[in-house]
Enzyme design. Structure first.
Site, PDB file in Angstrom:
ATOM      1  N   CYS A 265       7.568  92.822  -4.423  1.00 49.89           N
ATOM      2  CA  CYS A 265       8.547  93.656  -5.157  1.00 49.89           C
ATOM      3  C   CYS A 265       9.180  92.948  -6.341  1.00 49.89           C
ATOM      4  O   CYS A 265       8.987  93.309  -7.486  1.00 49.89           O
ATOM      5  CB  CYS A 265       9.678  94.068  -4.219  1.00 49.89           C
ATOM      6  SG  CYS A 265       9.135  94.961  -2.828  1.00 49.89           S
TER       7      CYS A 265
HETATM    8  N1  SAJ Z   1      14.717  84.698  -3.578  1.00 51.68           N
HETATM    9  C1  SAJ Z   1      15.359  83.696  -4.297  1.00 51.68           C
HETATM   10  N2  SAJ Z   1      16.715  83.713  -4.365  1.00 51.68           N
HETATM   11  C2  SAJ Z   1      17.459  84.696  -3.748  1.00 51.68           C
HETATM   12  C3  SAJ Z   1      16.781  85.707  -3.027  1.00 51.68           C
HETATM   13  C4  SAJ Z   1      15.409  85.692  -2.957  1.00 51.68           C
HETATM   14  O1  SAJ Z   1      14.713  82.813  -4.851  1.00 51.68           O
HETATM   15  O2  SAJ Z   1      18.687  84.644  -3.828  1.00 51.68           O
HETATM   16  C5  SAJ Z   1      13.257  84.707  -3.542  1.00 51.68           C
HETATM   17  C6  SAJ Z   1      12.688  84.727  -2.137  1.00 51.68           C
HETATM   18  O3  SAJ Z   1      12.446  83.432  -1.664  1.00 51.68           O
HETATM   19  C7  SAJ Z   1      11.369  85.475  -2.350  1.00 51.68           C
HETATM   20  C8  SAJ Z   1      11.698  86.438  -3.469  1.00 51.68           C
HETATM   21  O4  SAJ Z   1      12.849  85.903  -4.139  1.00 51.68           O
HETATM   22  O5  SAJ Z   1      10.367  84.609  -2.784  1.00 51.68           O
HETATM   23  C9  SAJ Z   1      11.996  87.847  -2.998  1.00 51.68           C
HETATM   24  O6  SAJ Z   1      12.972  87.717  -2.020  1.00 51.68           O
HETATM   25  P1  SAJ Z   1      13.555  89.026  -1.271  1.00 51.68           P
HETATM   26  O7  SAJ Z   1      14.552  88.617  -0.256  1.00 51.68           O
HETATM   27  O8  SAJ Z   1      13.972  90.013  -2.284  1.00 51.68           O
HETATM   28  O9  SAJ Z   1      12.300  89.479  -0.432  1.00 51.68           O
HETATM   29  P2  SAJ Z   1      11.374  90.717  -0.590  1.00 51.68           P
HETATM   30  O10 SAJ Z   1      10.438  90.632  -1.706  1.00 51.68           O
HETATM   31  O11 SAJ Z   1      10.814  90.945   0.756  1.00 51.68           O
HETATM   32  O12 SAJ Z   1      12.398  91.848  -0.973  1.00 51.68           O
HETATM   33  C10 SAJ Z   1      12.535  92.972  -0.198  1.00 51.68           C
HETATM   34  C11 SAJ Z   1      12.498  94.037  -1.218  1.00 51.68           C
HETATM   35  N3  SAJ Z   1      12.323  95.324  -0.606  1.00 51.68           N
HETATM   36  C12 SAJ Z   1      11.796  96.319  -1.330  1.00 51.68           C
HETATM   37  O13 SAJ Z   1      11.524  96.244  -2.487  1.00 51.68           O
HETATM   38  C13 SAJ Z   1      11.521  97.556  -0.626  1.00 51.68           C
HETATM   39  C14 SAJ Z   1      13.776  94.007  -2.036  1.00 51.68           C
HETATM   40  O14 SAJ Z   1      13.961  95.243  -2.711  1.00 51.68           O
HETATM   41  C15 SAJ Z   1      15.005  93.842  -1.216  1.00 51.68           C
HETATM   42  O15 SAJ Z   1      16.099  93.596  -2.104  1.00 51.68           O
HETATM   43  C16 SAJ Z   1      14.886  92.643  -0.307  1.00 51.68           C
HETATM   44  O16 SAJ Z   1      13.742  92.913   0.528  1.00 51.68           O
HETATM   45  C17 SAJ Z   1      16.130  92.468   0.527  1.00 51.68           C
HETATM   46  O17 SAJ Z   1      17.152  93.085   0.200  1.00 51.68           O
HETATM   47  O18 SAJ Z   1      16.094  91.661   1.438  1.00 51.68           O
END
Ligand code: SAJ
Length: 422
Positions: A265
Site C-alpha cells: 500500500c
Molecule cells: N513504516 C515506517 N514508519 C512508520 C510506519 C510504518 O517506516 O511510522 C513502514 C513499515 O515498516 C512498512 C511500511 O512503512 O514497511 C508500511 O507500514 P504499515 O504499517 O502502513 O503497513 P501496511 O503496508 O501493512 O499498511 C496497512 C495499510 N492498509 C491498507 O492500505 C489497507 C495502511 O493503509 C494502514 O495505514 C496500515 O496497514 C495500518 O494502519 O496499520
C-alpha cells in the site's frame, strides 16, 4: 430491479462472487460465507485454487480449519474465473492487486482482466463493487461501461496484514456509488456482515480518493520523520526522544523513521495519485518527493554499514520482510538494502525466523548461521529479535539498527536511524 437485489441481500439469498482470493479477497469471501451468504471465490491460478479447495489458505488471517469447513459444506465455492459460475452471481466484489511497474507507473492489468470477464456476462440487476486500490475515476472508467442496467460501487479495502485487532469484519468501511441505488445496495451488503460502521460518501471518486488520501498521508508523514531523523543525527538529537515529546501535542500523529517503507500500500498507492496529477496537470511535488525520500532510507542505512565495514567482516541482516511479524516481502526495503550492499561489494548473510534457509535461498539470499558476527543489521524487528539477537551479537559486534529496535546498548555499539550511537 434494485428492490429485487435489495431483498436478496436482506435475506442473504444474494449469490456473492469475490474476485481475487489474496489477503483481501479470501478473508472477505470467508466472512460472507460465515454470515450465511452463498459465496463463490474466483481466482485465475489453478495451483492456488487447488490449495484453497483443500482448505490451505496461505493467509494468516484465514484459519485453515474454517476454510476447510466452509468449502466442504459448500458455503464457499472456489472457482476459476473462466468457469460458468461467474455468470450466476448477484454481486461481484473485485479484490485484485493494483501494483506499479519498475517505472512507478500504475499497472491496471489485473483490473482490466476482470473487467474483460465481466463484460462478457449479463450484469442486468447485479452489483459490482471495486475494493481494489485505484486512482479516482478508475472504477467508473474500468467497470462503468458495461451493457445493461447494473449497479456499481467502490469500497477500498483497508486490510492491515498482521494486525490481529483490526480485521476484515471490524474495519470501518467507506462506500461510494455511481448512483444512490448502487450506494444503498453496497451499504446494505456490508452492513449485513460487518460489525464496524459503513460510511457512505457521495461518489465513486470520493471513495477512491479517501483511500488514496489515507495512505498518502501515511507515506508523507513517514517521509517527514525520515528527513527529520537525518537532520537529528547531524545535530546529535535523538529523534525517538523528540517524537515521544511531540506526541504530547494533541495534533501530532507519530510516525517513525526506518530503513524504508514497504508493503502493498504505502509505497505504491501514492504513485497512482502522482500519475493522476500528471494527467490532470496538477503538480504533486510533496507526494513525489516523499516517496523518493522513503526509498532513499535504504541508502542511508547502507552507508552506516559501509562506514563500519572492513574487508573480511561477517555481516548478517536479521529480518527480510517489509514489516515486523508479517511473512510478506512485497516492496520490502530490506531487499532494497541487500541490493545496495551487493553493489557496494559488502557480502551479507540473512536470518529471518519466519523463513527457512531454503526459502531464503529461493530469494537468492544466503542464509546466515546463528553465530556471533562483526556487523548485525536489523532489517525487520520481529518479536523473536528480543531473544534471538543474543546468538548474533557479542561484545565486539557493531549493530546497525534499521528499525530503532534497541533502546539500550548491545554489543560494541548501536547505530540507529536518527539517533546518537548507543
Ligand atoms: N513504516 C515506517 N514508519 C512508520 C510506519 C510504518 O517506516 O511510522 C513502514 C513499515 O515498516 C512498512 C511500511 O512503512 O514497511 C508500511 O507500514 P504499515 O504499517 O502502513 O503497513 P501496511 O503496508 O501493512 O499498511 C496497512 C495499510 N492498509 C491498507 O492500505 C489497507 C495502511 O493503509 C494502514 O495505514 C496500515 O496497514 C495500518 O494502519 O496499520
Amino acid at each position: 430491479m434494485s428492490a429485487e437485489l435489495s431483498n436478496k441481500i436482506a435475506t442473504k439469498q444474494a449469490a456473492i462472487g469475490v474476485i481475487g482470493l489474496g489477503y483481501v479477497g479470501l478473508p472477505l469471501a470467508v466472512l460472507f460465507a460465515k454470515k450465511g451468504f452463498r459465496v463463490s471465490g474466483f481466482g485465475g491460478e489453478w495451483k492456488k485454487l487447488d490449495q484453497l479447495m483443500k482448505g490451505i489458505s496461505g493467509i494468516e488471517a484465514v484459519s485453515e480449519t474454517e476454510l476447510r469447513r466452509l468449502v466442504q459444506h459448500g458455503a464457499l465455492n472456489i472457482e476459476h474465473i473462466d468457469g460458468r459460475p461467474l455468470e450466476s452471481q448477484d454481486v461481484y466484489i473485485v479484490c485484485v492487486p493494483t501494483p506499479v511497474d519498475e517505472k512507478k507507473q500504475p499497472d491496471l492489468t489485473p483490473i482490466r482482466d476482470v473487467a474483460g470477464k465481466l463484460a462478457k456476462i449479463s450484469l442486468a440487476g447485479k452489483l459490482i463493487i471495486n475494493e481494489s486500490t485505484v486512482a479516482p475515476g478508475t472504477t467508473r472508467e474500468e467497470f462503468g461501461q458495461f451493457a445493461g442496467k447494473y449497479f456499481l460501487a467502490c469500497s477500498p479495502e483497508r486490510i492491515d496484514p498482521g494486525n490481529t485487532e483490526k480485521n476484515v469484519a471490524n474495519i470501518t468501511k467507506v462506500v461510494g456509488g455511481r448512483d444512490l441505488q448502487s450506494l444503498d445496495l453496497a451499504k446494505a451488503l456490508y452492513e449485513s456482515v460487518l460489525s464496524s460502521d459503513v460510511v457512505a460518501v457521495s461518489s465513486l471518486e470520493a471513495a477512491e480518493m479517501t483511500k488514496m488520501l489515507e495512505n498518502t498521508y501515511r507515506a508523507v508523514n513517514i517521509a517527514l520523520v525520515n528527513e527529520c531523523a537525518q537532520l537529528a543525527e547531524s545535530i546529535h538529537v535523538d529523534i525517538l526522544e523528540v517524537i515521544e515529546a511531540a506526541k504530547t501535542k494533541w495534533s501530532f500523529h507519530a510516525h517513525y523513521p526506518s530503513l524504508g517503507v514497504g508493503g502493498h500500500c504505502i509505497p505504491v498507492d501514492p504513485w497512482y495519485l502522482v500519475e493522476l496529477g500528471k494527467k490532470k496537470r496538477v503538480s504533486l511535488p510533496l507526494i513525489t518527493q516523499a516517496l523518493i525520500d522513503n526509498e532513499s532510507m535504504a541508502h542511508f542505512t547502507a552507508k552506516k554499514i559501509a562506514d563500519v565495514y572492513r574487508a573480511g567482516m561477517r555481516v548478517l541482516v536479521y529480518g527480510i520482510t517489509y514489516k515486523k511479524d508479517v511473512k510478506d516481502m512485497r516492496e520490502s526495503p530490506v531487499m532494497r538494502l541487500l541490493h545496495i550492499l551487493q553493489g557496494m561489494k559488502i557480502p551479507v548473510t540473512v536470518y529471518d525466523p519466519l523463513f527457512t534457509a531454503a526459502e531464503l535461498q529461493k530469494m537468492n539470499v544466503t542464509a546466515g548461521k546463528k553465530e556471533p558476527v562483526d556487523i548485525f543489521v536489523v532489517g525487520s524487528d520481529h518479536a523473536q529479535l528480543a531473544e534471538e539477537y543474543r546468538s548474533f551479537v557479542s561484545g565486539d559486534t557493531v549493530v546497525v539498527d534499521g528499525r530503532n529496535f534497541f533502546l539500550k546498548k548491545v554489543g560494541k555499539k548501536v547505530f540507529g536511524i536518527g539517533r546518537n550511537a548507543l
